[in-house]
Design a protein around this motif. Sequence first.
Motif, PDB file in Angstrom:
ATOM      1  N   UNK A   1      11.667   0.477   7.971  1.00 29.77           N
ATOM      2  CA  UNK A   1      10.551   0.717   8.895  1.00 29.77           C
ATOM      3  C   UNK A   1       9.266   0.063   8.376  1.00 29.77           C
ATOM      4  N   UNK A   2       8.644  -0.767   9.238  1.00 28.08           N
ATOM      5  CA  UNK A   2       7.384  -1.408   8.862  1.00 28.08           C
ATOM      6  C   UNK A   2       7.552  -2.699   8.091  1.00 28.08           C
ATOM      7  N   UNK A   3       8.774  -3.117   7.870  1.00 30.82           N
ATOM      8  CA  UNK A   3       9.036  -4.350   7.121  1.00 30.82           C
ATOM      9  C   UNK A   3       9.668  -5.398   8.037  1.00 30.82           C
ATOM     10  N   UNK A   4       9.966  -6.537   7.471  1.00 30.21           N
ATOM     11  CA  UNK A   4      10.614  -7.631   8.186  1.00 30.21           C
ATOM     12  C   UNK A   4      10.830  -8.749   7.189  1.00 30.21           C
ATOM     13  N   UNK A   5      11.402  -9.853   7.641  1.00 30.02           N
ATOM     14  CA  UNK A   5      11.731 -10.940   6.713  1.00 30.02           C
ATOM     15  C   UNK A   5      10.467 -11.537   6.075  1.00 30.02           C
ATOM     16  N   UNK A   6       9.394 -11.673   6.852  1.00 30.72           N
ATOM     17  CA  UNK A   6       8.164 -12.259   6.320  1.00 30.72           C
ATOM     18  C   UNK A   6       7.536 -11.338   5.269  1.00 30.72           C
TER      19      UNK A   6
ATOM     20  N   UNK B   1       6.930 -12.110   1.298  1.00 31.55           N
ATOM     21  CA  UNK B   1       5.599 -11.995   0.692  1.00 31.55           C
ATOM     22  C   UNK B   1       5.644 -11.076  -0.532  1.00 31.55           C
ATOM     23  N   UNK B   2       6.366  -9.970  -0.422  1.00 34.09           N
ATOM     24  CA  UNK B   2       6.486  -9.037  -1.549  1.00 34.09           C
ATOM     25  C   UNK B   2       7.225  -9.705  -2.706  1.00 34.09           C
TER      26      UNK B   2
ATOM     27  N   UNK C   1       0.826  -1.193   0.000  1.00 31.35           N
ATOM     28  CA  UNK C   1       0.000   0.000   0.000  1.00 31.35           C
ATOM     29  C   UNK C   1       0.860   1.242   0.000  1.00 31.35           C
ATOM     30  N   UNK C   2       0.233   2.425  -0.031  1.00 31.19           N
ATOM     31  CA  UNK C   2       0.997   3.678  -0.083  1.00 31.19           C
ATOM     32  C   UNK C   2       2.019   3.837   1.044  1.00 31.19           C
ATOM     33  N   UNK C   3       1.665   3.424   2.273  1.00 32.00           N
ATOM     34  CA  UNK C   3       2.594   3.616   3.400  1.00 32.00           C
ATOM     35  C   UNK C   3       3.905   2.876   3.171  1.00 32.00           C
ATOM     36  N   UNK C   4       3.821   1.636   2.715  1.00 32.36           N
ATOM     37  CA  UNK C   4       5.045   0.857   2.469  1.00 32.36           C
ATOM     38  C   UNK C   4       5.788   1.400   1.241  1.00 32.36           C
ATOM     39  N   UNK C   5       5.019   1.810   0.226  1.00 31.11           N
ATOM     40  CA  UNK C   5       5.670   2.327  -0.992  1.00 31.11           C
ATOM     41  C   UNK C   5       6.425   3.617  -0.694  1.00 31.11           C
TER      42      UNK C   5
END
Length: 561
Positions: free
Chosen positions: A131-136, A140-141, A99-103
Amino acid sequence: MENKEISRTLKLLSQLMELHNENPFKVKSTANASFKVDKLPFKLRDKSLSELETIDGVGKSTASKIWELLQNGSIEELNTLISMTPTGVLDMLSIKGLGPKKIIVIWQDLGIDNIGELYYACNENRLIEAKGFGSKTQEDIKKAIEFKMANSGKFLYASIEQYALNYQQQLHQHFQQLDSFTNTIITGDLRRKCEIIESLDILVISNNYPKLRDSFNQPENIENIITQEDSITFKDQNQLAVNIYFCRHENAGSRLFETTGNAKHVTIIQQMLKPGNFKTEEELYQSISLEYIEPELREGTNEIELAKNKRLPKLITYEDLKGTLHNHSTWSDGVHSIAEMAKYCRDTLKLEYLGMCDHSKTAVYANGLSIERVLQQHQEIDALNLKLAPFKIFKGIESDILGDGSLDYPDEILEKFDFVVASVHSNLKMDEEKATQRIIKAIENPYTTILGHPTGRLLLSRSGYPLDFKKVIDACAANKVIIEINANPLRLDLDWRWHQYALEKGVMLSINPDAHRNEGFLDMQYGVYVARKGGLAKEMCLNCLDLEQIESIFNSRKLQA
């Protein structure tokens, strides 16, 4: 312009607003309006500006944007935001889970502005510490990008059908001006009614075909057209491969056959043929003592053996359907009331019955029915059945299959339904063994009538959860559970490649539209297409039974439970 297109445009506008740090209130109101528009039971294009402003959840500001879109085909604010956004960043919005926040983090913090770089960054583990990410999330991405790459240049049948028909008609009109005896036929993937289309194939039949071929005008913005003696190929502006084939009337059957079946089917049949041309496909199959094989079946499975032994099924048609099961009303997440849907099925579609299956209580995101609301809905259905007889509304439910395989209500509530569609909507990432056992437990529940959209797949968007299909189908056979062919063009699940195994085991199939509005009932046509590919005859389709027959089946199952 249809409401869905307006809704998609507003959704993109809200996403880009968020991406460019617009006022959060504006972002939220635009996103909410997008959701509202998609659920409206009337067409916005028929409304005036003042009428748009009065629609609940839209408001004056968004109404003016909708009006601008309807009048001009675009929204200036959206065009401005698009011009400020790199093309690759726009592409990221189509990736599941982004979504926009991750982008914003990917673009602004990591300096990544296209999907290729993002995929490389996933392989390099660059997203893990962001920020807001991780290995999982990174994994998934990565999988979502791989899925998108694998499906590039592919289209849903339903999304391309009208485009193909329009293009064929334009070609036909153009060529008929030069030769009035010209005939044009859609062939290839589309003629076989494949659920995913990789090319638009059209056969042009004319004894003057060199003249027609030379008259073909290059479409706008198209390069790299390849013209051969009897074909023209190119990719259109949407990256859809287009193949235009030419032949004379004397070998129309031969050429239509060659361009219709998949490679395996065509190769096997050609090895059986003697040299020569055929005017019709019927003549071609007859020449080698085979029953005529319908285009949908020409996939190189067992159709040739069946044709040799005169055992091809008489394939189901849309006209064979007597009713419709698994549908959602305003009681959960549908657009139309039960009364509106029933009258549409009775008066417009000329059906004998309607099966309502609103969502069960666990599906809170879809306004699932509490036990109290189930009982209230049943009272409404009883009253409607008195008014609409002999048309019948069946009391059904789409019960969530919970994580442990149990259904979503206690037995004393389940027994009140005429039928139960059991479906998975959550915990989609179980491994094959767990997912299979979960489904089998639901199948073994004595109140389960139909297994809904077995894999949960969304074509070109989400691969279904892994299942041991033989075990699942065997369990349905042992427990006399019907399997749904979900006719929504995004699902078409159970996949047609498993229909034959189910039919051999004596498992009935049901073509269910999963309709959330009246127009959704029309999706049953797409269900019929894939059912034909799977070799389904009307005798093994639940909703080809008339009202008396299906009532008998529902009643006998309730007695057994």
